[in-house]
Design an enzyme around this catalytic site. Structure first.
Site, PDB file in Angstrom:
ATOM      1  N   GLY A  34       0.779  -1.244   0.000  1.00  0.00           N
ATOM      2  CA  GLY A  34       0.000   0.000   0.000  1.00  0.00           C
ATOM      3  C   GLY A  34       0.807   1.289   0.000  1.00  0.00           C
ATOM      4  O   GLY A  34       0.284   2.329   0.373  1.00  0.00           O
ATOM      5  N   HIS A  83       3.916  -8.624 -10.661  1.00  0.00           N
ATOM      6  CA  HIS A  83       2.453  -8.753 -10.750  1.00  0.00           C
ATOM      7  C   HIS A  83       1.867  -7.373 -11.007  1.00  0.00           C
ATOM      8  O   HIS A  83       2.211  -6.412 -10.325  1.00  0.00           O
ATOM      9  CB  HIS A  83       1.898  -9.327  -9.442  1.00  0.00           C
ATOM     10  N   HIS A 127      -1.888  -5.206 -12.713  1.00  0.00           N
ATOM     11  CA  HIS A 127      -3.268  -5.305 -13.200  1.00  0.00           C
ATOM     12  C   HIS A 127      -3.364  -4.527 -14.508  1.00  0.00           C
ATOM     13  O   HIS A 127      -4.313  -3.763 -14.717  1.00  0.00           O
ATOM     14  CB  HIS A 127      -4.251  -4.781 -12.153  1.00  0.00           C
ATOM     15  N   ASP A 142       8.767 -14.455 -30.242  1.00  0.00           N
ATOM     16  CA  ASP A 142      10.095 -14.041 -29.764  1.00  0.00           C
ATOM     17  C   ASP A 142      10.246 -14.256 -28.254  1.00  0.00           C
ATOM     18  O   ASP A 142      11.350 -14.370 -27.744  1.00  0.00           O
ATOM     19  CB  ASP A 142      10.315 -12.543 -30.044  1.00  0.00           C
ATOM     20  N   HIS A 179      -8.293 -12.557 -12.439  1.00  0.00           N
ATOM     21  CA  HIS A 179      -7.414 -11.701 -11.640  1.00  0.00           C
ATOM     22  C   HIS A 179      -6.454 -10.927 -12.555  1.00  0.00           C
ATOM     23  O   HIS A 179      -6.735  -9.787 -12.898  1.00  0.00           O
ATOM     24  CB  HIS A 179      -6.696 -12.571 -10.609  1.00  0.00           C
ATOM     25  N   TYR A 235      20.362 -13.987 -32.123  1.00  0.00           N
ATOM     26  CA  TYR A 235      19.866 -12.625 -32.066  1.00  0.00           C
ATOM     27  C   TYR A 235      20.706 -11.796 -31.089  1.00  0.00           C
ATOM     28  O   TYR A 235      21.099 -12.287 -30.035  1.00  0.00           O
ATOM     29  CB  TYR A 235      18.402 -12.649 -31.620  1.00  0.00           C
TER      30      TYR A 235
HETATM   31 ZN   LIG Z   1      -3.542  -8.580  -8.075  1.00  0.00          ZN
END
Ligand SMILES: [Zn+2]
Length: 232
Positions: A47, A96, A98, A121, A172, A230
């Site tokens: 947070g 992670h 959103h 790729d 999610h 590459y």
């Molecule tokens: Zn989440």
């Protein structure tokens, strides 16, 4: 100076990259960086706004979930990160977010087909979407079970997490990882772009087919594997 100073700096830098790449609003999203020698990872505190993050605010956690260093509460998704470091040896960073298009595919409960070379790729396989988590798992330990659900999805489909660095958790959103610091956020950026391109592909042609396998393999293998050529 703390023995974890370098790890915390890497973790802070990786979290700030989420902000720079426009992958999160408010405090959404989190990145951790793992130290395979000490078997601990540094993760974003829960947070805290991105522009307030400093290396000192990162929280160091061991693979049993104990706080090793840090004064703030770690990200609420810490148990997911911990399980993934346990289950997927060789990964060094987890991200992670959103982000909009990746979440949209996760909410549609759809794996992302390999429609083009941008995807190939970065992975020769569809980007897997998990099933919804069952009620007992959600009530047991939601974040830990999210990690187990991801690991189970890879096991069931026989996917090596060092060949496919991205997953969508149904309903999610995305988790990505990499075998070096910086790679998980890079894969989160790439995943968002692949999901956007795949969405646009299907909106132009709802019957669009996957890329032929020989082109998928060519693009994957020129960047990865024993005969990669590459780059410099
Ligand atoms: Zn989440």
């Amino acid at each position: 100076m703390s023995e974890y100073a370098k790890l915390k700096t890497e973790a802070c830098e990786a979290n700030l990259e989420i902000l720079r790449r426009n992958l999160a609003l408010y405090t959404w999203g989190n990145v951790s960086v793992y130290d395979p020698e000490r078997k601990v990872f540094a993760i974003k505190p829960s947070g805290v706004e991105y522009d307030k993050l400093t290396p000192a605010s990162m929280v160091v956690i061991d693979l049993e979930g104990r706080v090793i260093e840090g004064n703030l509460k770690p990200s609420s998704d810490t148990a997911t990160h911990r399980i993934l470091y346990q289950q997927f040896p060789g990964i060094r960073e987890i991200c992670h977010t959103h982000s909009t298009y990746a979440v949209s595919w996760a909410q549609a409960c759809r794996s992302v087909p390999v429609f083009g070379t941008t995807h190939a790729d970065h992975g020769a396989l569809d980007i897997p979407c998990t099933e919804y988590m069952g009620q007992a798992a959600v009530q047991n330990n939601y974040e830990l079970e999210t990690g187990l659900l991801i690991a189970e999805t890879f096991r069931k489909r026989n996917i090596n997490p060092l060949d496919m660095f991205m997953v969508l958790v149904a309903g999610h959103g995305p988790f990505t990882w990499g075998n070096d610091a910086g790679k998980a956020v890079y894969h989160a950026v790439v995943l968002e772009e692949i999901c956007k391109m795949a969405f646009l592909t299907l909106s132009l042609n709802a019957e669009a087919a996957s890329l032929p396998d020989h082109i998928i393999r060519k693009h994957w293998e020129r960047k990865h594997g024993p005969n990669a050529y590459y780059g410099q």
